[in-house]
Structure formats: structure tokens, C-alpha cells
Design a protein around this motif. Structure first.
Motif, mmCIF file in Angstrom:
data_model
loop_
_atom_site.group_PDB
_atom_site.id
_atom_site.type_symbol
_atom_site.label_atom_id
_atom_site.label_comp_id
_atom_site.label_asym_id
_atom_site.label_seq_id
_atom_site.Cartn_x
_atom_site.Cartn_y
_atom_site.Cartn_z
ATOM 1 N N LYS A 154 1.202 -7.404 -35.045
ATOM 2 C CA LYS A 154 0.614 -8.373 -34.128
ATOM 3 C C LYS A 154 1.259 -8.313 -32.737
ATOM 4 O O LYS A 154 1.035 -9.186 -31.918
ATOM 5 N N THR A 155 2.030 -7.290 -32.487
ATOM 6 C CA THR A 155 2.745 -7.188 -31.219
ATOM 7 C C THR A 155 1.787 -7.075 -30.040
ATOM 8 O O THR A 155 0.664 -6.603 -30.182
ATOM 9 N N ALA A 156 2.257 -7.502 -28.914
ATOM 10 C CA ALA A 156 1.456 -7.382 -27.693
ATOM 11 C C ALA A 156 1.622 -5.990 -27.102
ATOM 12 O O ALA A 156 2.669 -5.368 -27.231
ATOM 13 N N GLN A 157 0.570 -5.514 -26.491
ATOM 14 C CA GLN A 157 0.663 -4.278 -25.717
ATOM 15 C C GLN A 157 0.621 -4.659 -24.249
ATOM 16 O O GLN A 157 -0.068 -5.577 -23.852
ATOM 17 N N ARG A 158 1.403 -3.946 -23.458
ATOM 18 C CA ARG A 158 1.516 -4.279 -22.047
ATOM 19 C C ARG A 158 1.370 -3.018 -21.194
ATOM 20 O O ARG A 158 1.754 -1.932 -21.603
ATOM 21 N N GLU A 159 0.846 -3.224 -20.004
ATOM 22 C CA GLU A 159 0.790 -2.130 -19.039
ATOM 23 C C GLU A 159 2.170 -1.991 -18.412
ATOM 24 O O GLU A 159 2.677 -2.916 -17.785
ATOM 25 N N LEU A 160 2.794 -0.838 -18.607
ATOM 26 C CA LEU A 160 4.145 -0.611 -18.100
ATOM 27 C C LEU A 160 4.143 -0.025 -16.696
ATOM 28 O O LEU A 160 5.052 -0.299 -15.905
ATOM 29 N N ALA A 161 3.151 0.794 -16.407
ATOM 30 C CA ALA A 161 3.066 1.423 -15.089
ATOM 31 C C ALA A 161 1.656 1.937 -14.878
ATOM 32 O O ALA A 161 0.924 2.179 -15.840
ATOM 33 N N ALA A 162 1.280 2.101 -13.617
ATOM 34 C CA ALA A 162 -0.037 2.640 -13.278
ATOM 35 C C ALA A 162 0.089 3.473 -12.009
ATOM 36 O O ALA A 162 0.843 3.129 -11.095
ATOM 37 N N PHE A 163 -0.670 4.552 -11.987
ATOM 38 C CA PHE A 163 -0.638 5.492 -10.868
ATOM 39 C C PHE A 163 -2.056 5.911 -10.511
ATOM 40 O O PHE A 163 -2.948 5.894 -11.358
ATOM 41 N N ARG A 164 -2.234 6.333 -9.263
ATOM 42 C CA ARG A 164 -3.548 6.796 -8.813
ATOM 43 C C ARG A 164 -3.361 7.968 -7.856
ATOM 44 O O ARG A 164 -2.454 7.969 -7.025
ATOM 45 N N VAL A 165 -4.252 8.949 -7.986
ATOM 46 C CA VAL A 165 -4.346 10.052 -7.035
ATOM 47 C C VAL A 165 -5.780 10.065 -6.547
ATOM 48 O O VAL A 165 -6.709 10.222 -7.343
ATOM 49 N N GLU A 166 -5.974 9.854 -5.249
ATOM 50 C CA GLU A 166 -7.319 9.813 -4.677
ATOM 51 C C GLU A 166 -7.712 11.184 -4.153
ATOM 52 O O GLU A 166 -6.876 11.937 -3.648
ATOM 53 N N ASP A 167 -8.999 11.472 -4.254
ATOM 54 C CA ASP A 167 -9.534 12.730 -3.752
ATOM 55 C C ASP A 167 -9.287 12.841 -2.250
ATOM 56 O O ASP A 167 -9.523 11.896 -1.502
ATOM 57 N N GLY A 168 -8.752 13.975 -1.840
ATOM 58 C CA GLY A 168 -8.527 14.216 -0.415
ATOM 59 C C GLY A 168 -7.223 13.657 0.131
ATOM 60 O O GLY A 168 -6.913 13.846 1.299
ATOM 61 N N ARG A 169 -6.459 12.925 -0.699
ATOM 62 C CA ARG A 169 -5.170 12.372 -0.260
ATOM 63 C C ARG A 169 -4.053 12.955 -1.114
ATOM 64 O O ARG A 169 -4.028 12.718 -2.318
ATOM 65 N N PRO A 170 -3.151 13.699 -0.527
ATOM 66 C CA PRO A 170 -2.065 14.274 -1.323
ATOM 67 C C PRO A 170 -1.090 13.209 -1.798
ATOM 68 O O PRO A 170 -0.872 12.195 -1.135
ATOM 69 N N GLY A 171 -0.519 13.428 -2.963
ATOM 70 C CA GLY A 171 0.514 12.555 -3.481
ATOM 71 C C GLY A 171 0.003 11.534 -4.472
ATOM 72 O O GLY A 171 -1.191 11.342 -4.658
ATOM 73 N N VAL A 172 0.958 10.895 -5.117
ATOM 74 C CA VAL A 172 0.700 9.883 -6.142
ATOM 75 C C VAL A 172 0.960 8.509 -5.552
ATOM 76 O O VAL A 172 1.994 8.273 -4.932
ATOM 77 N N GLU A 173 0.033 7.591 -5.773
ATOM 78 C CA GLU A 173 0.221 6.199 -5.369
ATOM 79 C C GLU A 173 0.637 5.404 -6.595
ATOM 80 O O GLU A 173 -0.048 5.424 -7.618
ATOM 81 N N ILE A 174 1.765 4.727 -6.512
ATOM 82 C CA ILE A 174 2.217 3.865 -7.597
ATOM 83 C C ILE A 174 1.531 2.521 -7.426
ATOM 84 O O ILE A 174 1.724 1.862 -6.412
ATOM 85 N N THR A 175 0.715 2.125 -8.412
ATOM 86 C CA THR A 175 -0.019 0.884 -8.279
ATOM 87 C C THR A 175 0.602 -0.250 -9.081
ATOM 88 O O THR A 175 0.276 -1.400 -8.873
ATOM 89 N N MET A 176 1.533 0.073 -10.022
ATOM 90 C CA MET A 176 2.208 -0.982 -10.772
ATOM 91 C C MET A 176 3.375 -0.376 -11.540
ATOM 92 O O MET A 176 3.230 0.636 -12.198
ATOM 93 N N ILE A 177 4.557 -0.975 -11.409
ATOM 94 C CA ILE A 177 5.704 -0.652 -12.266
ATOM 95 C C ILE A 177 6.432 -1.949 -12.542
ATOM 96 O O ILE A 177 6.594 -2.783 -11.748
#
Length: 62
Positions: free
Chosen positions: A39-62
Motif C-alpha cells: 500500500k506504499t505511496a509512489q512519488r515523483e522523485l525527479a523530472a527532466f525535459r529536452v525540447e526540440d531545437g534546444r540543446p541540453g536538459v532542463e530539470i523540471t523537478m528534483i
């Protein structure tokens, strides 16, 4: 020790979700609070995004 790794948690178990579209790739890392409790909860630990045409990784949540 790997400069290419942006996120790692050896103290959590979970999974990764990826959404890939022509506009962007989004990745969410999900973790469980207590792996032995069904019955444990699941949680979002981190989120990342890479957009077309933009180099690099955007950290959207940690």
C-alpha cells in the motif's frame, strides 16, 4: 563518477516514465516509499525535459 548522469538514487526503488513527442522528450523518475508495503505511496522523485531545437536538459523537478 559519470558526468553525464543527472540523477541517481540508490536508496529508492521505482521506475522511469518517458513521453517522446516531436516537440520534446519528458522523463519522470518515480519511487516507492516502502518497497515491502503493497500500500506504499509512489512519488515523483525527479523530472527532466529536452525540447526540440534546444540543446541540453532542463530539470523540471528534483
Amino acid at each position: 563518477m559519470n558526468p553525464h548522469i543527472r540523477f541517481g538514487r540508490s536508496d529508492k526503488r521505482g521506475y522511469m516514465l518517458m513521453e517522446i513527442t516531436p516537440a520534446a522528450t519528458r522523463t519522470r523518475f518515480m519511487g516507492l516509499d516502502a518497497v515491502r508495503d503493497p500500500k506504499t505511496a509512489q512519488r515523483e522523485l525527479a523530472a527532466f525535459r529536452v525540447e526540440d531545437g534546444r540543446p541540453g536538459v532542463e530539470i523540471t523537478m528534483i
